[in-house]
Design a protein around this motif. Sequence first.
Motif, PDB file in Angstrom:
ATOM      1  N   ASP A 429      20.475 -19.139  -7.089  1.00 18.24           N
ATOM      2  CA  ASP A 429      20.314 -17.686  -6.941  1.00 18.24           C
ATOM      3  C   ASP A 429      21.559 -17.037  -6.352  1.00 18.24           C
ATOM      4  OD1 ASP A 429      17.858 -17.767  -7.936  1.00 18.24           O
ATOM      5  OD2 ASP A 429      16.758 -17.344  -6.083  1.00 18.24           O
ATOM      6  N   ARG A 430      22.083 -17.660  -5.299  1.00 20.37           N
ATOM      7  CA  ARG A 430      23.224 -17.060  -4.602  1.00 20.37           C
ATOM      8  C   ARG A 430      24.538 -17.759  -4.944  1.00 20.37           C
ATOM      9  NH1 ARG A 430      21.835 -15.159   1.387  1.00 20.37           N
ATOM     10  NH2 ARG A 430      23.590 -13.818   0.865  1.00 20.37           N
ATOM     11  N   ARG A 432      25.685 -20.900  -4.549  1.00 21.30           N
ATOM     12  CA  ARG A 432      26.259 -21.613  -3.408  1.00 21.30           C
ATOM     13  C   ARG A 432      25.896 -23.089  -3.510  1.00 21.30           C
ATOM     14  NH1 ARG A 432      24.258 -17.973   1.723  1.00 21.30           N
ATOM     15  NH2 ARG A 432      25.849 -16.370   1.570  1.00 21.30           N
ATOM     16  N   TYR A 434      25.729 -26.691  -0.734  1.00 18.58           N
ATOM     17  CA  TYR A 434      25.886 -27.226   0.619  1.00 18.58           C
ATOM     18  C   TYR A 434      25.937 -28.757   0.505  1.00 18.58           C
ATOM     19  CZ  TYR A 434      23.719 -22.671   1.570  1.00 18.58           C
ATOM     20  OH  TYR A 434      23.414 -21.338   1.582  1.00 18.58           O
ATOM     21  N   ASP A 465      30.557 -26.282   8.418  1.00 14.98           N
ATOM     22  CA  ASP A 465      29.775 -26.037   9.640  1.00 14.98           C
ATOM     23  C   ASP A 465      29.396 -27.413  10.198  1.00 14.98           C
ATOM     24  OD1 ASP A 465      28.408 -24.700  11.607  1.00 14.98           O
ATOM     25  OD2 ASP A 465      26.568 -24.467  10.452  1.00 14.98           O
ATOM     26  N   LYS A 466      29.244 -27.490  11.504  1.00  9.40           N
ATOM     27  CA  LYS A 466      28.826 -28.792  12.037  1.00  9.40           C
ATOM     28  C   LYS A 466      27.862 -28.636  13.208  1.00  9.40           C
ATOM     29  CE  LYS A 466      32.836 -29.714  14.818  1.00  9.40           C
ATOM     30  NZ  LYS A 466      34.071 -30.432  14.884  1.00  9.40           N
ATOM     31  N   LYS A 484      14.877 -25.981   3.742  1.00 13.05           N
ATOM     32  CA  LYS A 484      15.059 -25.042   2.628  1.00 13.05           C
ATOM     33  C   LYS A 484      16.540 -24.675   2.523  1.00 13.05           C
ATOM     34  CE  LYS A 484      13.730 -21.060   5.424  1.00 13.05           C
ATOM     35  NZ  LYS A 484      12.811 -19.959   5.605  1.00 13.05           N
ATOM     36  N   HIS A 487      19.586 -24.201   5.170  1.00 15.11           N
ATOM     37  CA  HIS A 487      19.055 -24.511   6.498  1.00 15.11           C
ATOM     38  C   HIS A 487      19.051 -26.018   6.749  1.00 15.11           C
ATOM     39  CE1 HIS A 487      17.347 -20.550   5.771  1.00 15.11           C
ATOM     40  NE2 HIS A 487      17.100 -20.432   7.063  1.00 15.11           N
ATOM     41  N   GLU A 505      17.207 -24.246  11.392  1.00 18.71           N
ATOM     42  CA  GLU A 505      18.398 -23.472  11.725  1.00 18.71           C
ATOM     43  C   GLU A 505      19.195 -23.197  10.468  1.00 18.71           C
ATOM     44  OE1 GLU A 505      18.823 -22.084  14.506  1.00 18.71           O
ATOM     45  OE2 GLU A 505      17.394 -23.208  15.729  1.00 18.71           O
ATOM     46  N   LYS A 506      19.716 -22.002  10.399  1.00 19.09           N
ATOM     47  CA  LYS A 506      20.539 -21.627   9.252  1.00 19.09           C
ATOM     48  C   LYS A 506      21.945 -22.184   9.439  1.00 19.09           C
ATOM     49  CE  LYS A 506      20.657 -17.672   6.235  1.00 19.09           C
ATOM     50  NZ  LYS A 506      19.512 -17.913   5.409  1.00 19.09           N
ATOM     51  N   LEU A 507      22.506 -22.679   8.352  1.00 17.06           N
ATOM     52  CA  LEU A 507      23.897 -23.146   8.432  1.00 17.06           C
ATOM     53  C   LEU A 507      24.804 -21.928   8.499  1.00 17.06           C
ATOM     54  CD1 LEU A 507      23.485 -25.974   5.830  1.00 17.06           C
ATOM     55  CD2 LEU A 507      24.127 -26.317   8.211  1.00 17.06           C
ATOM     56  N   ASN A 508      25.868 -22.044   9.238  1.00 13.59           N
ATOM     57  CA  ASN A 508      26.737 -20.896   9.456  1.00 13.59           C
ATOM     58  C   ASN A 508      27.872 -20.838   8.451  1.00 13.59           C
ATOM     59  OD1 ASN A 508      25.247 -19.967  11.592  1.00 13.59           O
ATOM     60  ND2 ASN A 508      26.343 -21.260  13.052  1.00 13.59           N
ATOM     61  N   ILE A 509      27.813 -19.800   7.628  1.00 12.26           N
ATOM     62  CA  ILE A 509      28.858 -19.624   6.610  1.00 12.26           C
ATOM     63  C   ILE A 509      29.952 -18.756   7.203  1.00 12.26           C
ATOM     64  CG2 ILE A 509      29.333 -18.437   4.427  1.00 12.26           C
ATOM     65  CD1 ILE A 509      26.919 -19.705   3.283  1.00 12.26           C
TER      66      ILE A 509
ATOM     67  N   LYS B 383      22.615 -18.156  16.910  1.00 14.50           N
ATOM     68  CA  LYS B 383      22.857 -18.667  15.557  1.00 14.50           C
ATOM     69  C   LYS B 383      24.077 -19.585  15.553  1.00 14.50           C
ATOM     70  CE  LYS B 383      20.630 -15.477  12.425  1.00 14.50           C
ATOM     71  NZ  LYS B 383      19.928 -16.334  11.492  1.00 14.50           N
ATOM     72  N   HIS B 386      23.293 -22.893  16.619  1.00 12.75           N
ATOM     73  CA  HIS B 386      22.161 -23.444  15.852  1.00 12.75           C
ATOM     74  C   HIS B 386      20.926 -23.579  16.732  1.00 12.75           C
ATOM     75  CE1 HIS B 386      25.785 -25.013  13.731  1.00 12.75           C
ATOM     76  NE2 HIS B 386      25.149 -24.501  12.700  1.00 12.75           N
ATOM     77  N   GLY B 389      16.273 -20.835  15.942  1.00 12.02           N
ATOM     78  CA  GLY B 389      14.941 -21.313  15.547  1.00 12.02           C
ATOM     79  C   GLY B 389      14.119 -21.842  16.711  1.00 12.02           C
ATOM     80  N   ASN B 412      15.716 -14.642  11.043  1.00 15.14           N
ATOM     81  CA  ASN B 412      16.030 -15.987  10.555  1.00 15.14           C
ATOM     82  C   ASN B 412      16.828 -15.958   9.254  1.00 15.14           C
ATOM     83  OD1 ASN B 412      14.996 -18.110  12.366  1.00 15.14           O
ATOM     84  ND2 ASN B 412      13.077 -16.998  12.116  1.00 15.14           N
ATOM     85  N   GLU B 415      22.598 -14.230   8.187  1.00 16.13           N
ATOM     86  CA  GLU B 415      23.627 -15.252   8.360  1.00 16.13           C
ATOM     87  C   GLU B 415      24.569 -14.815   9.484  1.00 16.13           C
ATOM     88  OE1 GLU B 415      25.236 -15.821   4.476  1.00 16.13           O
ATOM     89  OE2 GLU B 415      23.513 -17.036   3.895  1.00 16.13           O
ATOM     90  N   LEU B 416      25.275 -15.791  10.017  1.00 22.56           N
ATOM     91  CA  LEU B 416      26.134 -15.512  11.174  1.00 22.56           C
ATOM     92  C   LEU B 416      27.114 -14.366  10.888  1.00 22.56           C
ATOM     93  CD1 LEU B 416      26.755 -16.650  14.052  1.00 22.56           C
ATOM     94  CD2 LEU B 416      28.581 -17.948  12.990  1.00 22.56           C
ATOM     95  N   ASN B 417      27.735 -14.408   9.711  1.00 20.20           N
ATOM     96  CA  ASN B 417      28.726 -13.356   9.414  1.00 20.20           C
ATOM     97  C   ASN B 417      28.060 -12.003   9.204  1.00 20.20           C
ATOM     98  OD1 ASN B 417      27.635 -13.874   6.959  1.00 20.20           O
ATOM     99  ND2 ASN B 417      29.544 -14.096   5.854  1.00 20.20           N
TER     100      ASN B 417
END
Lengths: 509, 452
Positions: A429-430, A432, A434, A465-466, A484, A487, A505-509, B383, B386, B389, B412, B415-417
Amino acid sequence: MRKFLTLICLSIISFSLNAQEKTLKEITSLKMKNIGALMDKNNDVDGYYFYYEVDKLKKGKREYAIKMLDNNLNDIATKSYIDEKNTILADSKFNNQALMFTMINVKERQYKLVSFDKKGERGKDVLIDVNKKEMKWLNLMVKTGNFNMLLPVDNKGFLFNYVKNNEKLGYGLKYIATDGGTTWDYNSPEDSEEILAINPIEVNEKVIVALEASRKSLFSQTIKFKVLVIDIETGKLLFEKEFDRENNPRLITNAFLSNENEVVLLGEYYKKGDNIIKAKSLGIFAQINNLDGKVISDNKVSWEDKIDKMMPTGLDGKDSNRGYVYFHDIVRTQKGTYYCIGEKYRKTASGAGIASLALGGSGSATQLTITDAMVFEFNNNFDLNNIEVFKKGKSRAPSLIDFGSPQLNAHALKAFGAFDYEFTQIDTDRDRFYANFIDYERLKGEKNKLAFKTIMYNEGKLSEDKIYLEKDSKKIELRVLPAKLGHVMLMEYNKKEKTLDIHLEKLNI
Amino acid sequence: MNFRHSPILIFLCIINFITAQESSNQYIPNNLDSLKVYLKRINNNHIEKINGSLSSKIKKAYKNRDGKVLESIEDSTYIFNSKIKKDLNLVLEHIYESNPNINPTDFSFFIKNSIVPNAACYGDGMFEINLGLFTQLESNDELAFIICHEIAHKLLEHSLKGITKRVALINSKETKKKVREIKRKRYGQTRAALSVIDELSIDILDYSKEVEAEADSLGFVMFSKTRYSKPAALYALEKLKRVDEMVFHHDIKIDSVFDFKSYPFKSYWLKETTSLFDTSEKINDFSLVSDTLKTHPEIEFRVNKLIKDYNVIREENKLKTIDYKYQDLKHVSNMQSIQFAFDLKFLDLALYQLIEKYNHKKISSEYYYSKMVELLYLTYQAKKAHELGKYVPQKNGFSDEKQLNTIRLFLNNLELNEVKKIGLAFCELIKNKKIDTHNLSEIIEFFKSINN
């Protein structure tokens, strides 16, 4: 991870006051048998399941419970399931219409495909009788990590892939429709003189792309690969394409179906006569076929002529030699560009192995030293645009065979999880992806740390991201599980208080 | 000394003891150790009076409960705010004066950091009132009725009777026999045990419902002796009914709050994922009947019972009268309710309250904008580490709290940016609105620097 999870018990009641309550609590405290993520073909997580034994019943039966969480970690369903003692929940998938579980009944020697529709109603079970040998081989195939036992076909059905004990080992591919369509089987010939295995790697609403591997005997080091394209409605073979050793040896790493219903095959190509599991490849290829099997384009990129020249110099200025690159996945973006995700490795001498051999012990004198993650970017004509290197600590794995080629060892060690690569998620969809790795970071002046690293593609750019998997507090054990898209699921187990904190937790882009 | 006044004097001594605990950290009192000793003492005083055949088991239950309360204090469950405490004490004092039969010697009221409008009686003299109760009610009259209801629970020894009933039920010959039979069973032990648990739970919950109506009755008797307006009892209960159905019912319109000229709202910030099942309720083949039962009887039943038993007449014209004294308490509680959500990093609760209270003019625009920037800063930091959540759960499709769900989905999904850009857009908005940014300079500089 498994050891860690078996510590966790699920309890149906939460109070404990005295003997009676304690007894009731003990009776209703259930030990989990296993936990898993419900992943689709893009490794997107639709939910999670927890499988545990509830009760002992008459005639060797057991009542099990399958607790399901959605991909937001909300408890949404707990279903009862009755089967024989030691029934294993081996796999589970969701196709947007139904959930399917593969249950393996060891005693009755039977696979049972159990489904639930979106209302939570159980569908008609699909039973497949098997023998002990077939079960054993299926288990081994699953352990290699390159085997799709259950593959969801979005909004249509499921494909179940299993081992059949024909004259020689063969395969069975069963399609179970969930949209009212036809259910069919595609089996290897019973009289085949070769050992045959199949792995469905891509599917859409029209066709399935599967890789068929064949070898003369179990000890044969020559494997032939065929790509089979099968009609999803009928189970009829539309075309097959063989990449034989003599004329056109190729290793297919990935395949996908374009919006135009073209089959795009991606992988590495070899010199005529080369054995793909031993030899060093000549380069990487992308071949586009139509549904009649006609080749529309076949683009190759050579290591020597192209890739080596573009290989970035190491940070120390010395490490310009690529060594070998093991490709785990190849992704095509919506723009038509290709990204090959791999890890750099070399065959090196193992000091510990040599010392052990010198002392009359067992071991390997050589090892694979696995280093940086690499991402190769190709344009839509499969011309190499760029190579990006993502620094990663060294991992070492003793060679399984000292005299074998590094490639042969890499293939074998991949099945034992020697590489740091975990999985790649694709967000169509987006546009991307990972790609995830586990890295043991060696930090100057600091304690080494285990880290979960993700290389992300977004809007034509790669970033990283780490998440460190070690907390300052030793009492917390941290694990990362797939979640999902975009995340990760973090499980924080407090060893002292025996509490488990799970969060997304969302991964940081 | 007049007997009538002695309990009040003791009460005042206790007030001094508890309010003296306030410190810079409003969650952990300075004199935590002596507070622990005090709570242990009132718990022991209560326990000492328990006798009978099951007394050791009942005492054990109270001791366990005491341990949990002490842990809760250390976990910042309560707030020690002098203003709230002072106003509450004025109401308490009047209730005690009007009801000399009440002996508040061992009574202590704690304020709990919770947005849910509720109060509780622990049985040993400890009571708790949630911040959410102060923010939902409209007058000291309404608050007084709820307090009288809780004191009635204590005077009627509902907690003790409840625990006694539970212990007696569990230790009854019948239950013991059932447990023995379950243990002897070779097959189906868990299902049988669940069935026994269900039966026990239904009995316990039935009792819980009975006592609420009883506490309303005695509570009203005490309440009617005060100067407070009698119909306030009905209004208080009706307010609880409204929130019983849904606590977070204000339409927060998040897509307009975070829609900026320089950075418009993105529809995918509220995009949901496909669910495994299309059901409005949890599917559970092991569900218990007791899971579906409520602990409290329907509010409507309780209101009608008060009207019928005590001939309470509504005074609709008085409904519009503002209790200015209470508004002070309400204002502090509103601010504190937002602050604890910030301090505990419950950013979803903080965001909901900020929008709701700002829209209802319960907080100033200066406070709203400065706290919103702080919230965006905390969201960014959580965020980045991490950790968001851990504090903000994901959306739950089974929850009736649609507004809270929307906030959770939004926070949630960001995104960070995107938080970075929203943070800057909000800082620009503040600048345009000419809000005093003196205390926010660090955060504003932060958002500027990360957007460069």
